[in-house]
Design a protein around this motif. Structure first.
Motif, mmCIF file in Angstrom:
data_model
loop_
_atom_site.group_PDB
_atom_site.id
_atom_site.type_symbol
_atom_site.label_atom_id
_atom_site.label_comp_id
_atom_site.label_asym_id
_atom_site.label_seq_id
_atom_site.Cartn_x
_atom_site.Cartn_y
_atom_site.Cartn_z
ATOM 1 N N TRP A 1 0.825 -1.201 0.000
ATOM 2 C CA TRP A 1 0.000 0.000 0.000
ATOM 3 C C TRP A 1 0.863 1.256 0.000
ATOM 4 C CZ3 TRP A 1 -4.559 1.522 -1.301
ATOM 5 C CH2 TRP A 1 -5.643 0.651 -1.247
ATOM 6 N N SER A 2 1.905 1.242 0.811
ATOM 7 C CA SER A 2 2.780 2.420 0.913
ATOM 8 C C SER A 2 3.479 2.705 -0.405
ATOM 9 C CB SER A 2 3.821 2.201 2.013
ATOM 10 O OG SER A 2 3.197 2.009 3.272
ATOM 11 N N ILE A 3 3.957 1.651 -1.079
ATOM 12 C CA ILE A 3 4.632 1.832 -2.364
ATOM 13 C C ILE A 3 3.662 2.366 -3.413
ATOM 14 C CG2 ILE A 3 5.771 0.606 -4.266
ATOM 15 C CD1 ILE A 3 7.045 -1.232 -2.189
ATOM 16 N N LEU A 4 2.444 1.839 -3.430
ATOM 17 C CA LEU A 4 1.451 2.304 -4.395
ATOM 18 C C LEU A 4 1.064 3.758 -4.145
ATOM 19 C CD1 LEU A 4 -0.930 -0.800 -4.653
ATOM 20 C CD2 LEU A 4 0.820 -0.086 -6.283
ATOM 21 N N ARG B 1 5.078 -6.510 -10.995
ATOM 22 C CA ARG B 1 3.809 -7.081 -10.538
ATOM 23 C C ARG B 1 2.600 -6.235 -10.934
ATOM 24 N NH1 ARG B 1 4.781 -9.490 -4.434
ATOM 25 N NH2 ARG B 1 6.555 -10.842 -4.942
ATOM 26 N N LEU B 2 2.674 -4.926 -10.754
ATOM 27 C CA LEU B 2 1.502 -4.095 -11.043
ATOM 28 C C LEU B 2 1.127 -4.160 -12.516
ATOM 29 C CD1 LEU B 2 -0.626 -2.175 -9.966
ATOM 30 C CD2 LEU B 2 0.961 -0.272 -10.343
ATOM 31 N N SER B 3 2.119 -4.136 -13.415
ATOM 32 C CA SER B 3 1.812 -4.226 -14.840
ATOM 33 C C SER B 3 1.169 -5.567 -15.167
ATOM 34 C CB SER B 3 3.086 -4.031 -15.666
ATOM 35 O OG SER B 3 4.035 -5.051 -15.401
ATOM 36 N N ARG B 4 1.652 -6.643 -14.541
ATOM 37 C CA ARG B 4 1.083 -7.962 -14.801
ATOM 38 C C ARG B 4 -0.326 -8.078 -14.221
ATOM 39 N NH1 ARG B 4 4.218 -13.738 -14.506
ATOM 40 N NH2 ARG B 4 2.389 -15.077 -14.726
ATOM 41 N N VAL B 5 -0.547 -7.503 -13.048
ATOM 42 C CA VAL B 5 -1.875 -7.510 -12.442
ATOM 43 C C VAL B 5 -2.869 -6.755 -13.318
ATOM 44 C CG1 VAL B 5 -3.205 -6.510 -10.542
ATOM 45 C CG2 VAL B 5 -1.193 -7.892 -10.055
ATOM 46 N N MET B 6 -2.476 -5.577 -13.791
ATOM 47 C CA MET B 6 -3.373 -4.792 -14.634
ATOM 48 C C MET B 6 -3.657 -5.511 -15.953
ATOM 49 S SD MET B 6 -4.078 -2.415 -12.636
ATOM 50 C CE MET B 6 -5.178 -1.590 -13.771
ATOM 51 N N GLU C 1 12.739 -3.061 -4.502
ATOM 52 C CA GLU C 1 11.405 -3.453 -4.046
ATOM 53 C C GLU C 1 10.325 -2.645 -4.759
ATOM 54 O OE1 GLU C 1 12.184 -4.919 0.557
ATOM 55 O OE2 GLU C 1 12.022 -2.759 0.132
ATOM 56 N N GLU C 2 10.575 -1.356 -4.937
ATOM 57 C CA GLU C 2 9.611 -0.521 -5.637
ATOM 58 C C GLU C 2 9.469 -0.960 -7.099
ATOM 59 O OE1 GLU C 2 8.933 4.209 -6.755
ATOM 60 O OE2 GLU C 2 10.151 3.653 -5.016
ATOM 61 N N ALA C 3 10.581 -1.321 -7.739
ATOM 62 C CA ALA C 3 10.541 -1.765 -9.132
ATOM 63 C C ALA C 3 9.773 -3.072 -9.265
ATOM 64 C CB ALA C 3 11.958 -1.929 -9.677
ATOM 65 N N ILE C 4 9.943 -3.982 -8.293
ATOM 66 C CA ILE C 4 9.230 -5.261 -8.342
ATOM 67 C C ILE C 4 7.717 -5.034 -8.278
ATOM 68 C CG2 ILE C 4 8.764 -7.387 -7.057
ATOM 69 C CD1 ILE C 4 11.719 -7.434 -6.286
ATOM 70 N N ILE C 5 7.290 -4.137 -7.394
ATOM 71 C CA ILE C 5 5.859 -3.883 -7.231
ATOM 72 C C ILE C 5 5.292 -3.119 -8.416
ATOM 73 C CG2 ILE C 5 4.132 -2.660 -5.850
ATOM 74 C CD1 ILE C 5 5.081 -5.200 -4.551
ATOM 75 N N VAL C 6 5.941 -2.031 -8.808
ATOM 76 C CA VAL C 6 5.365 -1.115 -9.806
ATOM 77 C C VAL C 6 5.598 -1.604 -11.239
ATOM 78 C CG1 VAL C 6 5.402 1.242 -10.715
ATOM 79 C CG2 VAL C 6 5.610 0.841 -8.251
#
Length: 333
Positions: free
Chosen positions: A25-28, A54-59, A46-51
């Motif tokens: 949540w904090s990174i987003l 993972r986020l691109s794959r989730v979207m 860590e920020e690169a992994i999330i944004v």
């Protein structure tokens, strides 16, 4: 929508590199312009992994699921058949031919990362027009003729794809993996490609949802009530095929989404397509998001193909729905 939002955050938290819920949540939140100057408690990696990962794959999973589920609702409405799905007219097989051809001859990158999506989309649309050409008679397309034309074209193209697989030697695994569907190695560029199709397809199918409600009465009754039957069928089928071809060109062949999700939504909200169309888009996004999350985590660090997971979940569930419907008919329901 709340379930979709919760699924996004949970999916971002799950993976081989586990992250606490609050850190995600904090990174987003840190990506928001007015939060960018706040001090951080995580690394750039860590920020690169999330944004970025993972986020691109989730979207992308949400967009693929929404497009396939919308297409399924469109096909089921026009064909008046709850067993219809986005692959009824052979679009998936048509897209598969383009992708298999490029992989077989090593042309996957001849125009960059868009090579397979563009060619798969083009061959999928060519398949649609071939089916329309076969089905059209005296300016009209009968439902039975349309379905039969789709079955014939799909059978022929599937045989052609199998022939190309038999010709391949070193790339046979790559072709088979594409045919089983996956969102691995996708990025924000693929998200940008998928988004316009959903932004166009959802309003169009929503606009024709009233006409799809009248289709239940039969084409003749719908025409008497003011529906332009042939025009409506053509537009809904083209838009549904566009959504399918776009999804297949990015993710490969992912089955059961367009079959199961609209059927489940119909059980929950009833037969009104004004509700079925938008809720199918949300439900399809949730379904593929969790299927992809299972695909990348259940045997981590090894990844299962997305199409395998959707089939494992969708086939038994749909068998249950059929059994339930059969029992209801037996009791006079």
């Amino acid at each position: 929508m709340l379930l979709l939002a919760a699924s996004i955050v949970l999916a971002l938290s799950i993976g081989s590199a586990g992250f606490p819920f609050m850190k995600v949540w904090s990174i987003l939140l840190h990506q928001l312009p007015w939060m960018a100057d706040r001090p951080v408690a995580w690394t750039k990696l860590e920020e690169a992994i999330i944004v970025q990962v993972r986020l691109s794959r989730v979207m992308l999973a949400i967009l693929v699921g929404a497009c396939l589920a919308l297409a399924g609702a469109g096909f089921q409405g026009v064909l008046r058949n709850p067993l219809a799905d986005p692959y009824t007219l052979g679009v998936a097989s048509g897209s598969s031919i383009g992708a298999a051809f490029l992989i077989l001859f090593g042309l996957q990158t001849f125009i960059g990362m868009w090579s397979i999506p563009i060619i798969a989309f083009a061959t999928g649309m060519m398949t649609l027009f071939a089916v329309f050409w076969l089905a059209r008679s005296q300016g009209k397309m009968g439902i039975e003729t349309l379905i039969l034309s789709g079955v014939i074209v799909q059978a022929f193209l599937s045989a052609f794809v199998s022939y190309m697989v038999s010709l391949s030697q070193g790339v046979i695994n790559e072709i088979l993996f594409w045919l089983m569907g996956s969102l691995a190695k996708r990025n924000w560029g693929h998200v940008s490609m998928m988004l316009p199709f959903l932004l166009i397809g959802l309003p169009v199918l929503s606009y024709y949802s009233r006409s799809l409600n009248l289709f239940v009465l039969g084409e003749r009754h719908a025409a008497h009530l003011g529906v332009r039957v042939e025009r409506t069928k053509l537009i809904v089928l083209i838009v549904s095929t566009l959504l399918t071809a776009a999804a297949v060109s990015v993710s490969g062949v992912v089955g059961f989404v367009g079959l199961v999700v609209p059927h489940l939504v119909r059980l929950i909200v009833g037969p009104d397509y004004r509700l079925i169309v938008p809720i199918s888009a949300i439900g399809g996004g949730i379904y593929v998001l969790w299927a992809d999350t299972l695909a990348r985590t259940i045997l981590s660090p090894k990844e299962i193909q997305l199409g395998i997971v959707t089939a494992f979940i969708g086939a038994p569930f749909f068998a249950y729905l059929l059994k339930r419907r059969k029992a209801g008919l037996a009791k006079g329901g």
